[in-house]
Design a protein around this motif. Sequence first.
Motif, PDB file in Angstrom:
ATOM      1  N   ILE A   1       0.815  -1.211   0.000  1.00  0.00           N
ATOM      2  CA  ILE A   1       0.000   0.000   0.000  1.00  0.00           C
ATOM      3  C   ILE A   1       0.852   1.265   0.000  1.00  0.00           C
ATOM      4  O   ILE A   1       0.480   2.265  -0.628  1.00  0.00           O
ATOM      5  N   ASP A   2       1.998   1.253   0.676  1.00  0.00           N
ATOM      6  CA  ASP A   2       2.814   2.465   0.696  1.00  0.00           C
ATOM      7  C   ASP A   2       3.396   2.799  -0.672  1.00  0.00           C
ATOM      8  O   ASP A   2       3.636   3.967  -0.979  1.00  0.00           O
ATOM      9  N   ALA A   3       3.614   1.796  -1.503  1.00  0.00           N
ATOM     10  CA  ALA A   3       4.074   2.065  -2.864  1.00  0.00           C
ATOM     11  C   ALA A   3       2.980   2.768  -3.657  1.00  0.00           C
ATOM     12  O   ALA A   3       3.242   3.725  -4.400  1.00  0.00           O
ATOM     13  N   LEU A   4       1.735   2.314  -3.500  1.00  0.00           N
ATOM     14  CA  LEU A   4       0.620   2.981  -4.181  1.00  0.00           C
ATOM     15  C   LEU A   4       0.458   4.405  -3.664  1.00  0.00           C
ATOM     16  O   LEU A   4       0.259   5.342  -4.450  1.00  0.00           O
ATOM     17  N   LEU A   5       0.547   4.587  -2.358  1.00  0.00           N
ATOM     18  CA  LEU A   5       0.421   5.920  -1.781  1.00  0.00           C
ATOM     19  C   LEU A   5       1.494   6.851  -2.322  1.00  0.00           C
ATOM     20  O   LEU A   5       1.271   8.060  -2.494  1.00  0.00           O
ATOM     21  N   ALA A   6       2.676   6.300  -2.596  1.00  0.00           N
ATOM     22  CA  ALA A   6       3.799   7.107  -3.074  1.00  0.00           C
ATOM     23  C   ALA A   6       3.775   7.362  -4.572  1.00  0.00           C
ATOM     24  O   ALA A   6       4.611   8.097  -5.093  1.00  0.00           O
ATOM     25  N   GLY A   7       2.828   6.742  -5.298  1.00  0.00           N
ATOM     26  CA  GLY A   7       2.698   7.013  -6.721  1.00  0.00           C
ATOM     27  C   GLY A   7       3.137   5.905  -7.650  1.00  0.00           C
ATOM     28  O   GLY A   7       3.280   6.126  -8.855  1.00  0.00           O
ATOM     29  N   VAL A   8       3.326   4.694  -7.133  1.00  0.00           N
ATOM     30  CA  VAL A   8       3.634   3.553  -8.008  1.00  0.00           C
ATOM     31  C   VAL A   8       2.301   3.021  -8.521  1.00  0.00           C
ATOM     32  O   VAL A   8       1.668   2.164  -7.899  1.00  0.00           O
TER      33      VAL A   8
ATOM     34  N   ARG B   1      -2.232  10.366 -15.004  1.00  0.00           N
ATOM     35  CA  ARG B   1      -1.295  10.575 -16.111  1.00  0.00           C
ATOM     36  C   ARG B   1       0.102  10.815 -15.562  1.00  0.00           C
ATOM     37  O   ARG B   1       0.271  11.404 -14.507  1.00  0.00           O
ATOM     38  N   LYS B   2       1.106  10.351 -16.293  1.00  0.00           N
ATOM     39  CA  LYS B   2       2.489  10.564 -15.875  1.00  0.00           C
ATOM     40  C   LYS B   2       2.900  12.015 -16.105  1.00  0.00           C
ATOM     41  O   LYS B   2       2.444  12.631 -17.065  1.00  0.00           O
ATOM     42  N   PRO B   3       3.783  12.531 -15.250  1.00  0.00           N
ATOM     43  CA  PRO B   3       4.381  11.886 -14.067  1.00  0.00           C
ATOM     44  C   PRO B   3       3.352  11.741 -12.961  1.00  0.00           C
ATOM     45  O   PRO B   3       2.614  12.677 -12.663  1.00  0.00           O
ATOM     46  N   TYR B   4       3.308  10.552 -12.361  1.00  0.00           N
ATOM     47  CA  TYR B   4       2.280  10.266 -11.369  1.00  0.00           C
ATOM     48  C   TYR B   4       2.525  11.038 -10.081  1.00  0.00           C
ATOM     49  O   TYR B   4       3.649  11.085  -9.576  1.00  0.00           O
ATOM     50  N   PRO B   5       1.457  11.615  -9.495  1.00  0.00           N
ATOM     51  CA  PRO B   5       1.563  12.245  -8.176  1.00  0.00           C
ATOM     52  C   PRO B   5       1.412  11.187  -7.079  1.00  0.00           C
ATOM     53  O   PRO B   5       1.328   9.980  -7.374  1.00  0.00           O
ATOM     54  N   SER B   6       1.358  11.608  -5.832  1.00  0.00           N
ATOM     55  CA  SER B   6       0.996  10.689  -4.757  1.00  0.00           C
ATOM     56  C   SER B   6      -0.478  10.331  -4.905  1.00  0.00           C
ATOM     57  O   SER B   6      -1.245  11.027  -5.593  1.00  0.00           O
ATOM     58  N   LEU B   7      -0.905   9.252  -4.271  1.00  0.00           N
ATOM     59  CA  LEU B   7      -2.304   8.850  -4.365  1.00  0.00           C
ATOM     60  C   LEU B   7      -3.213   9.910  -3.755  1.00  0.00           C
ATOM     61  O   LEU B   7      -4.289  10.199  -4.283  1.00  0.00           O
ATOM     62  N   LYS B   8      -2.783  10.504  -2.653  1.00  0.00           N
ATOM     63  CA  LYS B   8      -3.598  11.543  -2.009  1.00  0.00           C
ATOM     64  C   LYS B   8      -3.826  12.708  -2.961  1.00  0.00           C
ATOM     65  O   LYS B   8      -4.950  13.205  -3.090  1.00  0.00           O
TER      66      LYS B   8
ATOM     67  N   ARG C   1       3.236   7.254   5.844  1.00  0.00           N
ATOM     68  CA  ARG C   1       2.097   7.752   5.080  1.00  0.00           C
ATOM     69  C   ARG C   1       0.760   7.355   5.700  1.00  0.00           C
ATOM     70  O   ARG C   1      -0.280   7.384   5.035  1.00  0.00           O
ATOM     71  N   GLN C   2       0.751   7.006   6.981  1.00  0.00           N
ATOM     72  CA  GLN C   2      -0.486   6.558   7.604  1.00  0.00           C
ATOM     73  C   GLN C   2      -1.552   7.652   7.673  1.00  0.00           C
ATOM     74  O   GLN C   2      -2.744   7.381   7.542  1.00  0.00           O
ATOM     75  N   GLU C   3      -1.141   8.894   7.874  1.00  0.00           N
ATOM     76  CA  GLU C   3      -2.118   9.978   7.892  1.00  0.00           C
ATOM     77  C   GLU C   3      -2.737  10.184   6.511  1.00  0.00           C
ATOM     78  O   GLU C   3      -3.926  10.472   6.389  1.00  0.00           O
ATOM     79  N   GLU C   4      -1.928  10.040   5.466  1.00  0.00           N
ATOM     80  CA  GLU C   4      -2.453  10.112   4.101  1.00  0.00           C
ATOM     81  C   GLU C   4      -3.471   9.003   3.868  1.00  0.00           C
ATOM     82  O   GLU C   4      -4.530   9.230   3.274  1.00  0.00           O
ATOM     83  N   LEU C   5      -3.150   7.814   4.349  1.00  0.00           N
ATOM     84  CA  LEU C   5      -4.038   6.677   4.158  1.00  0.00           C
ATOM     85  C   LEU C   5      -5.373   6.900   4.864  1.00  0.00           C
ATOM     86  O   LEU C   5      -6.438   6.601   4.313  1.00  0.00           O
ATOM     87  N   LYS C   6      -5.342   7.424   6.068  1.00  0.00           N
ATOM     88  CA  LYS C   6      -6.572   7.689   6.827  1.00  0.00           C
ATOM     89  C   LYS C   6      -7.477   8.670   6.088  1.00  0.00           C
ATOM     90  O   LYS C   6      -8.705   8.541   6.106  1.00  0.00           O
ATOM     91  N   LYS C   7      -6.882   9.652   5.423  1.00  0.00           N
ATOM     92  CA  LYS C   7      -7.683  10.682   4.745  1.00  0.00           C
ATOM     93  C   LYS C   7      -8.375  10.154   3.500  1.00  0.00           C
ATOM     94  O   LYS C   7      -9.458  10.627   3.139  1.00  0.00           O
ATOM     95  N   ILE C   8      -7.774   9.175   2.849  1.00  0.00           N
ATOM     96  CA  ILE C   8      -8.373   8.688   1.597  1.00  0.00           C
ATOM     97  C   ILE C   8      -9.213   7.435   1.795  1.00  0.00           C
ATOM     98  O   ILE C   8     -10.017   7.070   0.928  1.00  0.00           O
ATOM     99  N   GLU C   9      -9.052   6.747   2.931  1.00  0.00           N
ATOM    100  CA  GLU C   9      -9.826   5.534   3.183  1.00  0.00           C
ATOM    101  C   GLU C   9     -11.125   5.860   3.899  1.00  0.00           C
ATOM    102  O   GLU C   9     -12.039   5.090   3.928  1.00  0.00           O
TER     103      GLU C   9
END
Length: 271
Positions: free
Chosen positions: A50-57, A168-175, A263-271
């Motif tokens: 999940i952290d890879a997705l949050l980081a833009g992979v 679209r590339k370049p990909y941003p963070s998931l948030k 990135r747990q705070e980012e995850l909380k905001k989007i979940e």
Amino acid sequence: MITYLPLRISKPLGFLLTITTYLLQGCSQKQSAETAKPPVSDFMYQYSIIDALLAGVFDGNLTLGQLKTKGDFGIGTFNRVDGELIVDQGNVYKIRYDGSIQEVPDTDSTSIAFVKFFKADSTFIIKNITLDELEKKLLAVLPANEMYAIRMKGHFEKLTSRAPGAARKPYPSLKDHLAKQQHLFNLSNTDGVVAGFLLPGYIAKVNVPGFHFHYLANDHKSGGHIFDFTATELTVEIDKIQGYTVELNTHADFDKVGLEKDRQEELKKIE
């Protein structure tokens, strides 16, 4: 009001749901070392973290045909975060940003997904309940250190969900991507299936701690990542997971991303 169906105990460690206490506890039996070993099919399989997705992979190399050999039930997303992914009874569906649903060919790929072969340990019916109320009841009876696949089917008076548009590339963070490309759906009087997991806090950075659910309407006209619902009647099936395997994302972008950030705070905001 809860009505219990006949309990199916399919594994030596099963669940017992009692009417008076909601107590759901494991049943153990003496076994030899050989029979005590859980089958591979009782494990959750995970592609990427999940952290890879949050980081833009946002891209991966695992095809959906390959994913279906790992499980017939689960959730995830597609390359470029192009919609929400749900696997139910061996079929893979995409919920798109415009709310439409399509069954996806085996040649498409995923950037992250979590699946297992679903076989319920316990089944019960519950009526007139919100998502928050249901989660609290389950947390009160399910041991916090265990993992569970949860399938629910029924009628939802209200259900709020989302699906993202493709990045679209370049990909941003998931948030940052969802801040611009998250599309909300407010559904009313819809019948369908919920697929998801309840996972413990110690898997943070690898998967989503807590509850994570996706929805697919029976008519295949709506769905998405669930934020909230009010259900008039639900059949709830719980499958205890004995363990999980993680296959790291095989796309070249995975080796280039920094995963040190919390990135747990980012995850909380989007979940």
